[in-house]
Design a protein around this motif. Structure first.
Motif, mmCIF file in Angstrom:
data_model
loop_
_atom_site.group_PDB
_atom_site.id
_atom_site.type_symbol
_atom_site.label_atom_id
_atom_site.label_comp_id
_atom_site.label_asym_id
_atom_site.label_seq_id
_atom_site.Cartn_x
_atom_site.Cartn_y
_atom_site.Cartn_z
ATOM 1 N N GLY A 16 0.812 -1.214 0.000
ATOM 2 C CA GLY A 16 0.000 0.000 0.000
ATOM 3 C C GLY A 16 0.844 1.262 0.000
ATOM 4 N N ILE A 17 1.883 1.294 0.824
ATOM 5 C CA ILE A 17 2.775 2.466 0.874
ATOM 6 C C ILE A 17 3.525 2.625 -0.442
ATOM 7 N N ILE A 18 4.126 1.546 -0.921
ATOM 8 C CA ILE A 18 4.882 1.607 -2.182
ATOM 9 C C ILE A 18 3.981 2.102 -3.307
ATOM 10 N N MET A 19 2.773 1.569 -3.340
ATOM 11 C CA MET A 19 1.829 1.926 -4.392
ATOM 12 C C MET A 19 1.549 3.431 -4.396
ATOM 13 N N PHE A 20 1.294 4.011 -3.217
ATOM 14 C CA PHE A 20 0.955 5.435 -3.171
ATOM 15 C C PHE A 20 2.176 6.336 -3.332
ATOM 16 N N VAL A 21 3.320 5.939 -2.826
ATOM 17 C CA VAL A 21 4.531 6.741 -3.048
ATOM 18 C C VAL A 21 4.814 6.792 -4.544
ATOM 19 N N ARG A 22 4.728 5.649 -5.201
ATOM 20 C CA ARG A 22 4.935 5.609 -6.663
ATOM 21 C C ARG A 22 3.875 6.439 -7.389
ATOM 22 N N LEU A 23 2.626 6.335 -6.937
ATOM 23 C CA LEU A 23 1.542 7.096 -7.565
ATOM 24 C C LEU A 23 1.845 8.588 -7.511
ATOM 25 N N PHE A 24 2.280 9.070 -6.359
ATOM 26 C CA PHE A 24 2.563 10.494 -6.211
ATOM 27 C C PHE A 24 3.799 10.913 -7.000
ATOM 28 N N GLU A 25 4.730 9.982 -7.230
ATOM 29 C CA GLU A 25 5.901 10.301 -8.051
ATOM 30 C C GLU A 25 5.552 10.319 -9.538
ATOM 31 N N THR A 26 4.782 9.340 -9.974
ATOM 32 C CA THR A 26 4.470 9.238 -11.403
ATOM 33 C C THR A 26 3.331 10.154 -11.830
ATOM 34 N N HIS A 27 2.438 10.459 -10.883
ATOM 35 C CA HIS A 27 1.286 11.318 -11.167
ATOM 36 C C HIS A 27 1.105 12.300 -10.017
ATOM 37 N N PRO A 28 1.982 13.300 -9.912
ATOM 38 C CA PRO A 28 1.915 14.230 -8.777
ATOM 39 C C PRO A 28 0.576 14.951 -8.654
ATOM 40 N N GLU A 29 -0.166 15.049 -9.738
ATOM 41 C CA GLU A 29 -1.473 15.705 -9.673
ATOM 42 C C GLU A 29 -2.436 14.943 -8.763
ATOM 43 N N CYS A 30 -2.186 13.669 -8.529
ATOM 44 C CA CYS A 30 -3.044 12.873 -7.639
ATOM 45 C C CYS A 30 -2.954 13.347 -6.193
ATOM 46 N N LYS A 31 -1.857 13.994 -5.839
ATOM 47 C CA LYS A 31 -1.713 14.476 -4.464
ATOM 48 C C LYS A 31 -2.752 15.536 -4.138
ATOM 49 N N ASP A 32 -3.297 16.203 -5.147
ATOM 50 C CA ASP A 32 -4.306 17.234 -4.905
ATOM 51 C C ASP A 32 -5.551 16.671 -4.225
ATOM 52 N N CYS A 72 2.969 -2.621 -10.364
ATOM 53 C CA CYS A 72 4.403 -2.352 -10.240
ATOM 54 C C CYS A 72 4.921 -2.690 -8.842
ATOM 55 N N ALA A 73 4.106 -2.434 -7.828
ATOM 56 C CA ALA A 73 4.526 -2.676 -6.443
ATOM 57 C C ALA A 73 4.609 -4.162 -6.115
ATOM 58 N N VAL A 74 3.766 -4.979 -6.724
ATOM 59 C CA VAL A 74 3.754 -6.398 -6.362
ATOM 60 C C VAL A 74 4.734 -7.244 -7.168
ATOM 61 N N GLN A 75 5.186 -6.761 -8.294
ATOM 62 C CA GLN A 75 6.125 -7.545 -9.094
ATOM 63 C C GLN A 75 7.362 -7.975 -8.295
ATOM 64 N N PRO A 76 8.049 -7.050 -7.587
ATOM 65 C CA PRO A 76 9.231 -7.488 -6.840
ATOM 66 C C PRO A 76 8.895 -8.413 -5.662
ATOM 67 N N ILE A 77 7.706 -8.303 -5.133
ATOM 68 C CA ILE A 77 7.301 -9.163 -4.018
ATOM 69 C C ILE A 77 7.044 -10.583 -4.512
ATOM 70 N N LEU A 78 6.448 -10.693 -5.695
ATOM 71 C CA LEU A 78 6.127 -12.011 -6.242
ATOM 72 C C LEU A 78 7.318 -12.668 -6.936
ATOM 73 N N LYS A 79 8.325 -11.875 -7.265
ATOM 74 C CA LYS A 79 9.568 -12.368 -7.883
ATOM 75 C C LYS A 79 9.289 -13.312 -9.048
ATOM 76 N N GLU A 80 9.784 -14.539 -8.959
ATOM 77 C CA GLU A 80 9.665 -15.482 -10.080
ATOM 78 C C GLU A 80 8.238 -15.951 -10.313
ATOM 79 N N ARG A 81 7.358 -15.701 -9.360
ATOM 80 C CA ARG A 81 5.944 -16.057 -9.553
ATOM 81 C C ARG A 81 5.261 -15.129 -10.558
ATOM 82 N N TRP A 82 5.859 -13.933 -10.765
ATOM 83 C CA TRP A 82 5.265 -12.965 -11.687
ATOM 84 C C TRP A 82 5.492 -13.440 -13.113
ATOM 85 N N THR A 83 4.413 -13.569 -13.863
ATOM 86 C CA THR A 83 4.487 -14.005 -15.259
ATOM 87 C C THR A 83 3.645 -13.064 -16.109
ATOM 88 N N PRO A 84 3.864 -13.073 -17.410
ATOM 89 C CA PRO A 84 3.007 -12.261 -18.285
ATOM 90 C C PRO A 84 1.528 -12.643 -18.151
#
Length: 191
Positions: free
Chosen positions: A48-64, A138-150
């Motif tokens: 949850g934290i990673i998701m929102f920190v990334r959201l505010f970095e990639t889409h700063p307008e969301c912070k409004d 994007c946040a869950v890919q590193p957590i799932l590691k090799e379990r992440w597939t296309p």
């Protein structure tokens, strides 16, 4: 940023999926989502934290939309924010409920439409909903590691596309309801 997904929404009319996209999730895709969720929920607050920190970095307008975070530029302050953690957990709870309802589409629809309605008073426009889904992925890919597939990525994208469309419907319903109850001046209609 490390993740190639910018948004979940289709780019052209030819790429549009119908609102019932989740109906087309196969049993295998549903099982993949459920199995991956078991791993994700172990780090639910972190995601949850990673998701929102990334959201505010990639889409700063969301912070409004988030009054408390409008002027916060320090990534570390965001990461330790109790308020951001609490909101991240609420979003993760919604995802958890959605995963649990994948085989009860009527209940899932009610849940997502109501969430869209509840975002209207916060002026959280529907275009932001797909951003959250993309940042979740994007946040869950590193957590799932090799379990992440296309295939798993496609299943989660389909689910989020469905959820964001339902939330959009709820937001628009609330908007129409507000417009009906508003005076012509409030609706910006010239008399």
């Amino acid at each position: 940023m490390g993740c190639a997904i910018s948004v979940l929404a289709p780019k052209t009319a030819g790429e549009c999926k119908t609102e019932d996209a989740v109906v087309h999730l196969s049993k295998e895709q549903i099982e993949m989502i459920k199995e991956s969720w078991k791993v994700i929920e172990e780090d639910i607050a972190k995601v949850g934290i990673i998701m929102f920190v990334r959201l505010f970095e990639t889409h700063p307008e969301c912070k409004d939309v988030f009054f408390l975070f409008r002027d916060v530029e320090d990534r570390d302050r965001l990461r330790i924010s109790r308020e951001l953690r609490a909101h991240g957990l609420r979003v993760m709870s919604f995802i958890e409920k959605s995963v649990a309802r994948l085989e009860q589409l009527e209940r899932l629809e009610v849940l997502a439409v109501e969430l869209g309605r509840s975002h209207y008073p916060y002026n959280a426009p529907p275009k932001y909903y797909s951003y959250v889904g993309a940042e979740f992925i994007c946040a869950v890919q590193p957590i799932l590691k090799e379990r992440w597939t296309p295939e798993l990525e496609e299943a989660w994208k389909t689910l989020f596309l469905y959820l964001t469309r339902l939330m959009n419907r709820g937001y628009q319903e609330r908007n129409r309801h507000q417009q009906v109850g508003a005076s012509p001046k409030e609706r910006n209609i010239a008399l």
